[in-house]
Write an enzyme that holds these catalytic residues in place. Structure first.
Site, PDB file in Angstrom:
ATOM      1  CB  SER A 247      -0.889   0.022   1.238  1.00 63.44           C
ATOM      2  OG  SER A 247      -0.104   0.378   2.365  1.00 63.44           O
ATOM      3  CE  LYS A 248       0.834   8.243  -2.040  1.00 67.74           C
ATOM      4  NZ  LYS A 248       0.093   9.420  -2.377  1.00 67.74           N
ATOM      5  NE  ARG A 249      -2.381   3.220   5.854  1.00 66.30           N
ATOM      6  CZ  ARG A 249      -2.036   2.124   6.542  1.00 66.30           C
ATOM      7  NH1 ARG A 249      -1.110   2.194   7.468  1.00 66.30           N
ATOM      8  NH2 ARG A 249      -2.636   0.980   6.316  1.00 66.30           N
ATOM      9  N   GLY A 252       5.006   3.665   0.205  1.00 65.12           N
ATOM     10  CA  GLY A 252       5.273   4.917  -0.515  1.00 65.12           C
ATOM     11  C   GLY A 252       5.154   4.766  -2.016  1.00 65.12           C
TER      12      GLY A 252
END
Ligand code: GLU
Length: 495
Positions: A247-249, A252
């Site tokens: 995930s982006k969280r 990144g």
């Protein structure tokens, strides 16, 4: 006649195209290519608050970069809201759906009660049993309503055979009469997505595993509308080695396709890598040309096991999955050099060392240089960084190269100017001749040739390693080699 395959890729434009989305797009595209079918690009932009034009453009750009082609679209879900509502209307008329006037407060209260009784938190079907007169009365009184599907009641179940996960069954009693249209008149995603698939005559829904929760409900919608039910293939999740969802969280920018573009991946190498995530190749092969991949691909080969993407966020050596890098390296070193050329040009432009002569009178030299130095590189950005000295006289001397012991050798200060004179005096500056001059000088001085070779490499390229030095010298050219050796005396600080 066999039915034409129609697949679709319907991203929600709420961010960039990420690894998981790209993998879904690639599998749909491969399947369409393999079957001679059609791929439709459909942007699911009905969540107006989270969707953005920037994200739409970003997704399309990433798909284009990967080389994914589509046959229709982009269509936009928001333009078909009237279709979604018409389908709900049809379901009301055919008795497959009903208007529900329960207020939010009532529903919340019922849910609380069910929670206390520890019974299912499903809608209890109050409005399912309203008489036509009661419905008319409530409507006349201006009461807002949602539209719910009348899920069959009794013993049965919804059953389908997922191409990846096999037979999946869901009991009717576990599906509530779900809402398809909100009381503000907005269709819900579960309905819109199914109605779009029906309109587009989609034959195979290939999507992420998260879609599985909607599938039984959508099959009920298909059936209630009298539409043929497509085949489904749900794909496993992409996890990091610690089994956390990518995930982006947590990871990144590394989950974004554009990150790999910027970090110097060749698009086909990246497609090749992504295709191997959760798809088992028939013979554990890793390198596939486009035609080979299309030929080898099958939906049945998609693995149920979750795919592992080794992010390597904090690894100083690899900036991403080593397998991705090794596949990219393979292509970078083996594709016809003309295919690499445009990417090198882009990198030289980015690092401001592009010279238009490289594509004009110096083109032969340019191609030969790429061919020589790529044997050491992993990503196209290496040409603008590690390869800088080949294309520009303004290049840094890497601290790692300077640290080598041989550079501390006293004699270099004296030897370099002499060597420069000798190289300058050569009539034919060839690999063999240059090697002869350098080795002879080492013999004369009674030192190992390696001392001179390493020092020359550092002076001429700024790098501690590289292709064979004599090839390097010929590529950089007599005049520039001589200049660099003379200059080196100052920056080596050899005392
Ligand atoms: N818009 C959904 C997503 O981006 C697609 C779901 C589907 O393929 O049906 O996850």
């Amino acid at each position: 006649m066999k039915q034409e395959v129609i697949v679709r890729f319907p991203p929600s434009p709420t961010g960039y195209l990420h690894i998981g989305g790209a993998r879904t797009a690639i599998f749909n595209w491969l399947f369409a290519q393999k079957t001679g079918g059609k791929l439709i690009l459909r942007i699911e932009d009905t969540d107006a608050e989270r969707s953005s034009e920037e994200s739409i453009q970003g997704i399309i750009e990433s798909l284009k970069w990967l080389g994914i082609t589509w046959d229709e679209g982009p269509y936009f879900q928001s333009q078909f809201i009237s279709d979604h509502l018409a389908a709900a209307q049809k379901l009301l008329e055919s008795g497959h759906a009903y208007k529900c006037f329960c207020t939010k407060e009532e529903l919340d209260r019922k849910r609380d009660q069910a929670r206390q009784r520890k019974t299912a938190l499903q809608y209890d079907g109050t409005c399912r049993h309203l008489s036509p007169e009661e419905v008319a009365e409530k409507e006349a009184a201006g009461m807002p309503y949602t539209i719910r599907l009348k899920v069959p009641r009794g013993e049965g179940f919804v059953s389908f055979e997922d191409i990846v996960y096999g037979i999946i069954e869901k009991k009717y009693e576990d599906i509530e009469d779900f809402v398809m249209v909100r009381s503000n008149g907005q269709p819900l995603y579960v309905l819109s997505n199914a109605v779009d698939d029906i309109r587009d005559r989609v034959t195979h829904v290939i999507r992420g595993q998260d879609g599985l929760a909607n599938t039984p409900k959508q099959i009920l919608i298909y059936k209630a509308l009298g539409a043929p039910v497509p085949r489904f293939a749900h794909m496993s999740l992409t996890l990091d080695p610690k089994k956390a969802k990518i995930s982006k969280r947590t990871h990144g920018e590394r989950v974004a396709v554009h990150f790999y573009k910027e970090r110097g991946f060749l698009p086909w190498a990246f497609v090749n890598y992504l295709a191997l995530l959760g798809w088992s190749t028939p013979d554990s092969r890793e390198i596939f040309s486009k035609d080979e991949l299309i030929e080898a691909f099958s939906l049945e080969g998609i693995s149920r096991a979750n795919a592992i993407f080794d992010v390597r966020k904090n690894d100083p050596k690899f900036f991403t999955d080593p397998k991705a890098i090794s596949i990219n390296t393979h292509y970078l070193r083996t594709l016809p050099v003309e295919e690499i050329e445009p990417y090198v040009r882009k990198q030289l432009e980015k690092t401001q060392i592009w010279d238009p002569e490289f594509e004009a009178i110096k083109r032969d030299w340019f191609l030969r240089t790429i061919d020589l130095i790529r044997t050491r590189y992993h990503v196209t950005t290496d040409f603008g960084t590690l390869g800088r000295a080949y294309f520009s006289d303004d290049y840094p001397i890497e601290p790692k190269a300077l640290k080598k012991n041989v550079l501390k050798h006293e004699g270099l200060k004296v030897w370099f100017p002499i060597l420069a004179d000798r190289l300058q005096g050569m009539d034919t500056f060839s690999v063999e001749e240059a090697e002869k001059v350098i080795r002879e000088m080492a013999d004369e001085l009674g030192i190992k040739a390696g001392i001179l070779i390493n020092a020359i490499r550092t002076a001429v390229t700024g790098q501690p390693k590289g292709p064979g030095l004599f090839d390097v010298l010929i590529t950089v050219g007599q005049r520039r080699v001589v200049e660099r050796l003379r200059k080196a005396v100052t920056f080596f600080k050899l005392h």
